[in-house]
Design a protein around this motif. Structure first.
Motif, PDB file in Angstrom:
ATOM      1  N   LEU A 188       0.818  -1.216   0.000  1.00  0.00           N
ATOM      2  CA  LEU A 188       0.000   0.000   0.000  1.00  0.00           C
ATOM      3  C   LEU A 188       0.855   1.271   0.000  1.00  0.00           C
ATOM      4  CD1 LEU A 188      -2.783   1.374   0.126  1.00  0.00           C
ATOM      5  CD2 LEU A 188      -2.694   1.127   2.621  1.00  0.00           C
ATOM      6  N   GLN A 190       3.815   1.612  -1.139  1.00  0.00           N
ATOM      7  CA  GLN A 190       4.465   1.668  -2.457  1.00  0.00           C
ATOM      8  C   GLN A 190       3.545   2.304  -3.492  1.00  0.00           C
ATOM      9  OE1 GLN A 190       7.579   0.844  -3.799  1.00  0.00           O
ATOM     10  NE2 GLN A 190       6.617   1.886  -5.519  1.00  0.00           N
ATOM     11  N   LEU A 191       2.326   1.774  -3.620  1.00  0.00           N
ATOM     12  CA  LEU A 191       1.434   2.278  -4.668  1.00  0.00           C
ATOM     13  C   LEU A 191       0.885   3.656  -4.331  1.00  0.00           C
ATOM     14  CD1 LEU A 191      -0.374  -0.971  -5.821  1.00  0.00           C
ATOM     15  CD2 LEU A 191       1.390   0.332  -7.012  1.00  0.00           C
ATOM     16  N   PRO A 225       9.829  -1.308 -11.003  1.00  0.00           N
ATOM     17  CA  PRO A 225       8.567  -2.029 -11.220  1.00  0.00           C
ATOM     18  C   PRO A 225       8.789  -3.538 -11.304  1.00  0.00           C
ATOM     19  CG  PRO A 225       8.793  -0.207 -12.772  1.00  0.00           C
ATOM     20  CD  PRO A 225      10.106  -0.341 -12.076  1.00  0.00           C
ATOM     21  N   TRP A 228       8.130  -5.336  -8.140  1.00  0.00           N
ATOM     22  CA  TRP A 228       6.796  -5.158  -7.572  1.00  0.00           C
ATOM     23  C   TRP A 228       5.683  -5.875  -8.323  1.00  0.00           C
ATOM     24  CZ3 TRP A 228       5.316  -3.842  -2.964  1.00  0.00           C
ATOM     25  CH2 TRP A 228       6.276  -3.250  -2.137  1.00  0.00           C
ATOM     26  N   LEU A 229       5.840  -5.996  -9.638  1.00  0.00           N
ATOM     27  CA  LEU A 229       4.711  -6.532 -10.409  1.00  0.00           C
ATOM     28  C   LEU A 229       4.333  -7.945  -9.973  1.00  0.00           C
ATOM     29  CD1 LEU A 229       5.510  -5.030 -13.882  1.00  0.00           C
ATOM     30  CD2 LEU A 229       3.658  -4.419 -12.327  1.00  0.00           C
ATOM     31  N   LEU A 232       2.570  -7.747  -6.590  1.00  0.00           N
ATOM     32  CA  LEU A 232       1.232  -7.181  -6.706  1.00  0.00           C
ATOM     33  C   LEU A 232       0.295  -8.180  -7.363  1.00  0.00           C
ATOM     34  CD1 LEU A 232       2.271  -3.596  -7.796  1.00  0.00           C
ATOM     35  CD2 LEU A 232       1.404  -4.305  -5.569  1.00  0.00           C
ATOM     36  N   ASP A 233       0.809  -8.896  -8.337  1.00  0.00           N
ATOM     37  CA  ASP A 233      -0.006  -9.882  -9.034  1.00  0.00           C
ATOM     38  C   ASP A 233      -0.435 -10.982  -8.056  1.00  0.00           C
ATOM     39  OD1 ASP A 233      -1.184 -11.080 -11.305  1.00  0.00           O
ATOM     40  OD2 ASP A 233       0.457 -12.531 -11.326  1.00  0.00           O
ATOM     41  N   GLY A 236      -3.006  -9.506  -5.611  1.00  0.00           N
ATOM     42  CA  GLY A 236      -3.858  -8.538  -6.304  1.00  0.00           C
ATOM     43  C   GLY A 236      -5.111  -8.080  -5.573  1.00  0.00           C
ATOM     44  N   PRO A 237      -6.046  -8.980  -5.282  1.00  0.00           N
ATOM     45  CA  PRO A 237      -7.309  -8.521  -4.679  1.00  0.00           C
ATOM     46  C   PRO A 237      -7.105  -7.873  -3.312  1.00  0.00           C
ATOM     47  CG  PRO A 237      -7.519 -10.761  -5.559  1.00  0.00           C
ATOM     48  CD  PRO A 237      -6.067 -10.410  -5.618  1.00  0.00           C
ATOM     49  N   ALA A 240      -5.738  -4.465  -3.881  1.00  0.00           N
ATOM     50  CA  ALA A 240      -6.803  -3.619  -4.435  1.00  0.00           C
ATOM     51  C   ALA A 240      -7.721  -3.118  -3.314  1.00  0.00           C
ATOM     52  CB  ALA A 240      -7.593  -4.398  -5.487  1.00  0.00           C
ATOM     53  N   LEU A 243      -5.996  -0.351  -1.418  1.00  0.00           N
ATOM     54  CA  LEU A 243      -6.004   0.900  -2.190  1.00  0.00           C
ATOM     55  C   LEU A 243      -7.380   1.555  -2.119  1.00  0.00           C
ATOM     56  CD1 LEU A 243      -4.050  -0.265  -5.375  1.00  0.00           C
ATOM     57  CD2 LEU A 243      -3.247   1.384  -3.667  1.00  0.00           C
TER      58      LEU A 243
ATOM     59  N   LEU B 196      -2.806   7.640   4.896  1.00  0.00           N
ATOM     60  CA  LEU B 196      -2.130   6.334   4.925  1.00  0.00           C
ATOM     61  C   LEU B 196      -1.915   5.883   6.367  1.00  0.00           C
ATOM     62  CD1 LEU B 196      -0.691   4.004   3.460  1.00  0.00           C
ATOM     63  CD2 LEU B 196       1.410   5.373   3.578  1.00  0.00           C
ATOM     64  N   LEU B 250      -5.857   6.063  -7.197  1.00  0.00           N
ATOM     65  CA  LEU B 250      -5.799   4.841  -6.388  1.00  0.00           C
ATOM     66  C   LEU B 250      -6.875   3.847  -6.822  1.00  0.00           C
ATOM     67  CD1 LEU B 250      -5.169   6.477  -2.904  1.00  0.00           C
ATOM     68  CD2 LEU B 250      -3.538   5.094  -4.191  1.00  0.00           C
ATOM     69  N   LEU B 253      -5.721   2.177  -9.983  1.00  0.00           N
ATOM     70  CA  LEU B 253      -4.717   1.146  -9.723  1.00  0.00           C
ATOM     71  C   LEU B 253      -5.378  -0.103  -9.137  1.00  0.00           C
ATOM     72  CD1 LEU B 253      -1.779   3.282  -8.230  1.00  0.00           C
ATOM     73  CD2 LEU B 253      -2.044   2.431 -10.559  1.00  0.00           C
ATOM     74  N   ALA B 254      -6.358   0.104  -8.255  1.00  0.00           N
ATOM     75  CA  ALA B 254      -7.075  -1.044  -7.683  1.00  0.00           C
ATOM     76  C   ALA B 254      -7.775  -1.835  -8.792  1.00  0.00           C
ATOM     77  CB  ALA B 254      -8.084  -0.562  -6.643  1.00  0.00           C
ATOM     78  N   LEU B 257      -5.349  -3.891 -10.721  1.00  0.00           N
ATOM     79  CA  LEU B 257      -4.971  -5.096  -9.977  1.00  0.00           C
ATOM     80  C   LEU B 257      -6.063  -6.158 -10.051  1.00  0.00           C
ATOM     81  CD1 LEU B 257      -3.308  -3.542  -6.825  1.00  0.00           C
ATOM     82  CD2 LEU B 257      -2.249  -5.213  -8.337  1.00  0.00           C
ATOM     83  N   ARG B 258      -7.313  -5.719  -9.839  1.00  0.00           N
ATOM     84  CA  ARG B 258      -8.415  -6.683  -9.842  1.00  0.00           C
ATOM     85  C   ARG B 258      -8.576  -7.342 -11.199  1.00  0.00           C
ATOM     86  NH1 ARG B 258     -10.902  -6.828  -5.167  1.00  0.00           N
ATOM     87  NH2 ARG B 258     -11.216  -4.926  -3.943  1.00  0.00           N
ATOM     88  N   LEU B 265      -0.142  -1.306 -15.077  1.00  0.00           N
ATOM     89  CA  LEU B 265       0.522  -1.034 -13.797  1.00  0.00           C
ATOM     90  C   LEU B 265       2.008  -0.755 -14.017  1.00  0.00           C
ATOM     91  CD1 LEU B 265      -0.633  -3.542 -11.052  1.00  0.00           C
ATOM     92  CD2 LEU B 265      -0.539  -1.055 -10.898  1.00  0.00           C
ATOM     93  N   GLU B 266       2.632  -1.601 -14.822  1.00  0.00           N
ATOM     94  CA  GLU B 266       4.064  -1.446 -15.072  1.00  0.00           C
ATOM     95  C   GLU B 266       4.360  -0.117 -15.761  1.00  0.00           C
ATOM     96  OE1 GLU B 266       5.909  -4.608 -17.275  1.00  0.00           O
ATOM     97  OE2 GLU B 266       7.909  -3.911 -16.680  1.00  0.00           O
ATOM     98  N   MET B 269       4.097   2.623 -13.140  1.00  0.00           N
ATOM     99  CA  MET B 269       5.244   2.636 -12.226  1.00  0.00           C
ATOM    100  C   MET B 269       6.506   3.126 -12.941  1.00  0.00           C
ATOM    101  SD  MET B 269       4.711  -0.769  -9.817  1.00  0.00           S
ATOM    102  CE  MET B 269       5.787  -0.237  -8.459  1.00  0.00           C
ATOM    103  N   ASP B 270       6.634   2.778 -14.206  1.00  0.00           N
ATOM    104  CA  ASP B 270       7.792   3.249 -14.985  1.00  0.00           C
ATOM    105  C   ASP B 270       7.762   4.769 -15.145  1.00  0.00           C
ATOM    106  OD1 ASP B 270       9.691   1.378 -15.644  1.00  0.00           O
ATOM    107  OD2 ASP B 270       8.482   0.517 -17.263  1.00  0.00           O
TER     108      ASP B 270
END
Lengths: 290, 290
Positions: A188, A190-191, A225, A228-229, A232-233, A236-237, A240, A243, B196, B250, B253-254, B257-258, B265-266, B269-270
């Motif tokens: 959290l 991080q994003l 990234p 993190w990917l 996060l994957d 994920g839920p 999410a 967030l 946060l 946010l 992003l959620a 992810l879902r 996402l990548e 972040m990049d």
């Protein structure tokens, strides 16, 4: 207790490279056999004298070690644990440094190596990546979560000894409890940093326009990234949901501002101020977190 | 150019107290006449030898100075500028350190002191407040925004000389442009940190549970609400819009992810990683921002 030798380090980025550097400084330094996808990182580590044997493949690093440390992104760790099941020496202890532990332990169980596998998660990192960013001191004073779901006492002792040797503070935790906690403690923030950086960029601000507070808030946005990917994957839920919860709090603060509820705002700021006083964390100058 | 003497400092908290400490270190240190709502801060400043004359009222500090600096929260600054209109010596130059400049300049114009008033906003601060937290070095290398809407050349020279003398970097800006920018550079990071911290507390995490990244992200949450409430009130709708925008990012992003949109996402972040590389801000160890 000394560190098992040789140590096999799979991945010489910030985490693996820093581990190699830290181990090389020990009075009874173990031999290190290492592999890196980035051949240049492997060369740099050889030149620095912190890797004694440069492995041509991850299998070669895993096959020649009494203690194997996987320090690659989560996806690569899962893949390698799957393919390395016939590679590890029969008495080798195996660990990894991924920020999520449940998927790693599942894979270790499936690979039939549960008794010799102990997951690790060092709570450290930095914005920069690769061996060039590796520093021997990165683990000094840092909490390292050690999963207690798997691993016999010998494996636990070996992994704890590794982290203590480089100055870290190993703490035992169940993998699921660890992963639930990391969604809040690590993913959290991080994003949230990425999101804030994105909004500031959208409005034409440069990082140099910020004061030290805004600078702190956007430091994590520099994280790689790649690391993190996968994390996060895998979560994920849950991430999410975290967030969305932060988003709801921001909406509430916005409503407080629009409707002039100063007392509510003050109470909220007072609460969070008291919360920050509740604990002293690791030094700020270590940057991001893995 | 030397600093005008005596300097009147109204408020001896972190900002005013640090200014008194920094001025006392100068080779040609000006006399300082100061007032503080907290009598203990005033006593401490006297004992530290950084205040030569302890004023019994804000008026007394304002009446006895060639350069008056208002270092109290925004609401108090606005009130004092209104009531001090017959207090300032005819040739005194007046400034303040509030984080929003439009309301301050409006009040200075209404008080008939526009020619001698130049607003300041030093981009620094700390979590702690009060004279006990004041440090002479707090302004070293820090950008200080100086409003160029009001003030004759003599007033500008006096205010710029004050900030340069304590090591800061004065930069001219229009008050409205400054205030629009601060909503993003200062208020939004502040409340994002509070939000946060609030979410983490709600989920049972202590600040000591965080890695260095999460620690950075919650540092601003320790800021004193007293300073912020006036600023947030004065810029309420603009800050609310900024919070809502961060909230929307946010949520996006959620959703990424879902729905497993790893590539999006990548890419995000990049982008933010590249943005962070774009500028080097002030040192991180100064903490919050005022």
């Amino acid at each position: 207790m000394t560190v098992r030798s040789p140590v096999g380090i799979v991945g010489l980025g910030l985490m693996g490279g820093s581990l190699a550097r830290a181990l090389a400084r020990l009075p009874d330094a173990p031999d290190v056999v290492a592999w890196s996808r980035d051949r240049r990182d492997l060369e740099l580590a050889r030149e620095a004298g912190v890797v004694q044997h440069a492995a041509a493949t991850p299998e070669e690093a895993a096959a020649g070690a009494a203690l194997v440390v996987y320090a690659v992104p989560l996806g690569a760790i899962l893949e390698m644990i799957g393919t390395h099941r016939r590679t590890w020496p029969p008495d080798a202890v195996i660990t990894d440094v991924a920020g999520l532990k449940t998927p790693v332990l599942e894979r270790a169980r499936a690979a039939g190596v549960a008794d010799r596998f102990v997951g690790s998660h060092p709570m450290t990192g930095a914005e920069a990546s690769g061996f060039a960013a590796a520093r021997a001191g990165i683990y000094q004073g840092v909490p390292v979560w050690i999963t207690d779901d798997t691993g016999d006492p010998e494996a636990h002792a070996a992994v704890a000894a590794l982290w203590r040797a480089v100055g870290a503070d190993p703490r035992r935790v169940g993998a699921e409890a660890h992963d639930r906690r990391m969604v809040w403690a690590s993913h959290l923030p991080q994003l949230a940093s990425n999101a804030l950086a994105g909004v500031l960029e959208e409005h034409g601000l440069a990082r140099a326009d910020l004061g030290p507070g805004g600078h702190d808030m956007t430091r994590l946005a520099a994280s790689s990234p790649g690391v993190w990917l996968d994390l996060l994957d895998a979560a994920g839920p849950a991430v999410a949901s975290a967030l969305e919860e932060l988003s709801r709090v921001l909406e509430r603060l916005a409503a407080d501002l629009r409707e002039g509820r100063a007392a509510d705002l003050e109470a909220f700021m007072d609460t969070t101020r008291r919360w920050t006083a509740g604990g002293v964390g690791p030094a700020a100058d270590r940057g991001g977190e893995g």
